[in-house]
Write a protein that holds these residues in place. Structure first.
Motif, short mmCIF file in Angstrom:
data_model
loop_
_atom_site.label_atom_id
_atom_site.label_comp_id
_atom_site.label_asym_id
_atom_site.label_seq_id
_atom_site.Cartn_x
_atom_site.Cartn_y
_atom_site.Cartn_z
N ARG A 1 0.75 -1.20 0.06
CA ARG A 1 -0.14 0.07 -0.09
C ARG A 1 1.01 1.19 0.14
O ARG A 1 0.48 2.30 -0.46
CB ARG A 1 -0.84 -0.04 1.09
CG ARG A 1 -1.83 -0.93 1.27
CD ARG A 1 -3.34 -0.69 0.33
NE ARG A 1 -3.57 0.67 0.58
CZ ARG A 1 -4.40 1.33 1.41
NH1 ARG A 1 -5.14 0.69 2.39
NH2 ARG A 1 -4.68 2.77 1.12
N ALA B 1 -0.86 8.57 0.46
CA ALA B 1 -2.25 9.08 0.39
C ALA B 1 -3.03 7.99 -0.07
O ALA B 1 -2.95 7.11 -0.78
CB ALA B 1 -2.51 10.18 -0.86
N PRO B 2 -4.10 7.68 0.75
CA PRO B 2 -5.01 6.48 0.57
C PRO B 2 -5.70 6.35 -1.05
O PRO B 2 -6.06 5.39 -1.09
CB PRO B 2 -6.10 6.86 1.65
CG PRO B 2 -5.94 7.97 1.97
CD PRO B 2 -4.88 8.43 1.74
N ASN B 3 -5.59 7.45 -1.56
CA ASN B 3 -6.34 7.59 -2.81
C ASN B 3 -5.45 7.28 -4.13
O ASN B 3 -5.74 7.65 -5.24
CB ASN B 3 -7.20 8.82 -3.05
CG ASN B 3 -6.29 10.04 -3.00
OD1 ASN B 3 -5.46 9.98 -2.27
ND2 ASN B 3 -6.75 11.06 -3.95
N VAL B 4 -4.05 7.21 -3.64
CA VAL B 4 -3.01 6.95 -4.85
C VAL B 4 -2.36 5.70 -4.49
O VAL B 4 -2.07 5.34 -3.57
CB VAL B 4 -2.16 8.24 -4.77
CG1 VAL B 4 -1.15 8.09 -5.68
CG2 VAL B 4 -2.84 9.53 -4.90
N ASP B 5 -2.06 5.07 -5.54
CA ASP B 5 -1.62 3.81 -5.77
C ASP B 5 0.21 3.99 -5.78
O ASP B 5 0.69 4.33 -6.45
CB ASP B 5 -1.78 2.91 -6.92
CG ASP B 5 -1.28 1.38 -6.75
OD1 ASP B 5 -0.73 1.19 -5.73
OD2 ASP B 5 -1.21 0.84 -7.71
N THR C 1 -10.39 -2.81 -3.51
CA THR C 1 -10.75 -1.74 -4.43
C THR C 1 -9.85 -1.91 -5.49
O THR C 1 -9.03 -2.71 -5.81
CB THR C 1 -10.40 -0.33 -3.57
OG1 THR C 1 -9.20 -0.57 -3.31
CG2 THR C 1 -11.45 -0.07 -2.63
N ILE D 1 -7.33 0.13 -6.23
CA ILE D 1 -5.86 0.30 -5.84
C ILE D 1 -5.56 -0.89 -5.08
O ILE D 1 -4.30 -1.34 -5.45
CB ILE D 1 -6.05 1.44 -5.02
CG1 ILE D 1 -6.27 2.66 -5.59
CG2 ILE D 1 -4.44 1.55 -4.22
CD1 ILE D 1 -6.24 3.99 -4.85
#
Length: 142
Positions: free
Chosen positions: A37, A45-49, A112, A114
């Motif tokens: 992760r 950032a949790p919304n970026v891989d 998800t 990601i």
């Protein structure tokens, strides 16, 4: 001063090796999930891989603490009536330790887009040899 937002195209991915020999399966899987992760990076950032690649070696030498080897079961269902299949971890660790480790890592990654992309960067090997020497992986220390 402004906050910088990381972009997936600007990420540099490193390769790490985790040795699972004589370590609990769950602890190794949790460390691998964190690396996949990218949670140990300063610009997470949790919304970026933004994760890295992980190579797990010696999966067959990973241990299960307590009586999990005898009691824990892996269940799957075919979708048909009466299609529930179960496999004990004693049999799973003997025949397919790579799958046991992958199931543990998969359970710690979010389901998800990601998360599925992160799982493609996880490579698990039964023994100490792996096929990714050309990527010059570093041993994970922490």
């Amino acid at each position: 001063m402004s906050t910088t937002m990381p972009k997936a195209s600007e990420m540099t991915r490193k390769w790490y090796i985790l040795d699972a020999a004589d370590k609990p399966l769950g602890r190794t899987a949790a460390t691998a999930a964190s690396i996949l992760r990218g949670k140990m990076k300063a610009d997470f950032a949790p919304n970026v891989d933004c994760g890295d690649h992980v190579i797990i070696i010696n999966a067959e030498k990973a241990i299960l603490t307590g009586r999990k080897l005898e009691q824990k079961k892996y269940y799957r269902h075919s979708g048909w009536i009466g299609g529930l299949k179960e496999v004990g971890y004693d049999k799973l660790m003997k025949e397919r330790p790579e799958q046991a480790m992958m199931l543990a890592v998969k359970g710690m990654i979010p389901d998800t887009v990601i998360g599925r992309a992160a799982l493609t960067r996880c490579r698990i090997f039964r023994g100490a040899e792996h096929t990714h020497a050309a990527q010059k992986p570093q041993a994970w220390t922490l």
